[in-house]
Design a protein around this motif. Structure first.
Motif, PDB file in Angstrom:
ATOM      1  N   ALA A  40       5.115  -4.675 -17.771  1.00 45.85           N
ATOM      2  CA  ALA A  40       3.772  -4.231 -17.397  1.00 45.85           C
ATOM      3  C   ALA A  40       2.714  -5.125 -18.034  1.00 45.85           C
ATOM      4  O   ALA A  40       1.681  -5.422 -17.418  1.00 45.85           O
ATOM      5  CB  ALA A  40       3.563  -2.775 -17.812  1.00 45.85           C
TER       6      ALA A  40
ATOM      7  N   GLY B  38       3.045   1.593 -21.140  1.00 41.93           N
ATOM      8  CA  GLY B  38       3.472   0.955 -19.899  1.00 41.93           C
ATOM      9  C   GLY B  38       2.872   1.619 -18.674  1.00 41.93           C
ATOM     10  O   GLY B  38       2.417   0.944 -17.739  1.00 41.93           O
TER      11      GLY B  38
ATOM     12  N   ARG C 196       0.223  -0.068 -15.943  1.00 43.90           N
ATOM     13  CA  ARG C 196       0.451  -0.106 -14.485  1.00 43.90           C
ATOM     14  C   ARG C 196      -0.726   0.499 -13.744  1.00 43.90           C
ATOM     15  O   ARG C 196      -1.123   0.005 -12.665  1.00 43.90           O
ATOM     16  CB  ARG C 196       1.761   0.608 -14.145  1.00 43.90           C
ATOM     17  CG  ARG C 196       3.003  -0.174 -14.553  1.00 43.90           C
ATOM     18  CD  ARG C 196       4.274   0.480 -14.041  1.00 43.90           C
ATOM     19  NE  ARG C 196       4.555   1.744 -14.714  1.00 43.90           N
ATOM     20  CZ  ARG C 196       5.225   1.846 -15.855  1.00 43.90           C
ATOM     21  NH1 ARG C 196       5.681   0.781 -16.470  1.00 43.90           N
ATOM     22  NH2 ARG C 196       5.463   3.043 -16.389  1.00 43.90           N
TER      23      ARG C 196
END
Length: 289
Positions: free
Chosen positions: A43, A276, A280
């Motif tokens: 990510a 993460g 995203r």
């Protein structure tokens, strides 16, 4: 007699089984326990947005030029030359951080793929630049991280682990992420000046266009103004998201450095999962129209 011997050996056999099973559990569980590290690194590498904002900074003059007076144009061309001179250095930092995160993801996963061709992306080094905010400590960190990446990738990743990579790279990673944050603020400030220059012309000129013959021209000018204002609003949001993303990357990597040897701990895994996920989400915002 045989029964007695077997009875005596049973505790030893149980101990051996436990050790073997424990060892097997650790070995097979290793890659799984580092899944969150891999997802965080992926990510981080795919955050995006920064390169686009750097290009926008470089191309400021192209957008400003149609609106500038001859006197203002001279200064703008000088600034344009300065921005183009440092652009490759700015992108070099970003490429290095992406390669670092890709390498970290590789070490945390089962898949083996070759990143040796990416070494050429690292460039030849940075130059200090007072106007951009690049300092000697950023240059030292860049040199340190490129050497680490060259060493790890050239060795075929042998005898390397996630823990080693994070421990050896964290100090330089944090300094370079700080540089990227500073540069993003520079991009943001430059964009603000551009916005004031271009929209300010309309703010000044439109109120004085009062003749009936100017009606169509004023209408077109107002439409153009609204389009430009919408463009700047979108870009402003991307600067904010880019800053949030870079901060998340720095915090996530810091947490890994603070918890070396405990990366499979549930709390650490939960934190990395959250970072993460946030990255995203930020990436989706950066790529949205």
């Amino acid at each position: 007699m045989l029964h007695i011997a077997c009875t005596r050996l049973l505790p030893l056999w149980s101990l051996l089984c436990a050790l073997l099973l424990g060892g097997c559990g650790t070995t097979t569980g290793g890659p799984v326990s580092l899944q969150e590290v891999r997802e965080f690194a992926d990510a981080s590498a795919r955050l995006g947005g920064y390169a686009e904002l750097a290009r926008r900074y470089r191309d400021t003059y192209v957008r400003e030029q149609p609106y500038l007076s001859p006197a203002a144009d001279k200064l703008a061309r000088e600034n344009d030359a300065k921005r183009k001179a440092v652009y490759e250095d700015f992108m070099g930092i970003q490429k290095t951080m992406v390669l670092y995160m890709q390498t970290l993801s590789l070490l945390a996963g089962d898949t083996r793929y070759d990143l040796s061709s990416r070494i050429d992306d690292l460039g030849n080094g940075l130059k200090a630049n007072a106007e951009s905010g690049l300092q000697q400590r950023h240059i030292v960190a860049y040199t340190g991280l490129t050497r680490l990446l060259t060493r790890v990738i050239a060795s075929g990743y042998q005898n390397r682990s996630v823990e080693t990579m994070v421990r050896d790279g964290d100090a330089d990673v944090q300094v370079l992420l700080d540089a990227m944050i500073q540069l993003t603020r520079l991009y943001y400030k430059t964009n603000e000046n551009e916005k004031k220059t271009i929209l300010g012309i309309f703010d000044v000129e439109i109120p004085f266009a009062t003749r009936s013959s100017d009606r169509m021209l004023v209408t077109l000018a107002k439409i153009h103004y609204m389009n430009k204002a919408s463009e700047y609003k979108l870009i402003d949001r991307r600067y904010e998201l880019a800053l949030q993303g870079l901060t998340k990357v720095a915090l996530g990597h810091q947490k890994m450095r603070e918890n070396l040897g405990k990366l499979s701990n549930d709390e650490v895994r939960r934190l990395l999962t959250n970072y993460g996920r946030d990255l995203r989400t930020i990436r989706d915002g950066l790529t949205a129209e």
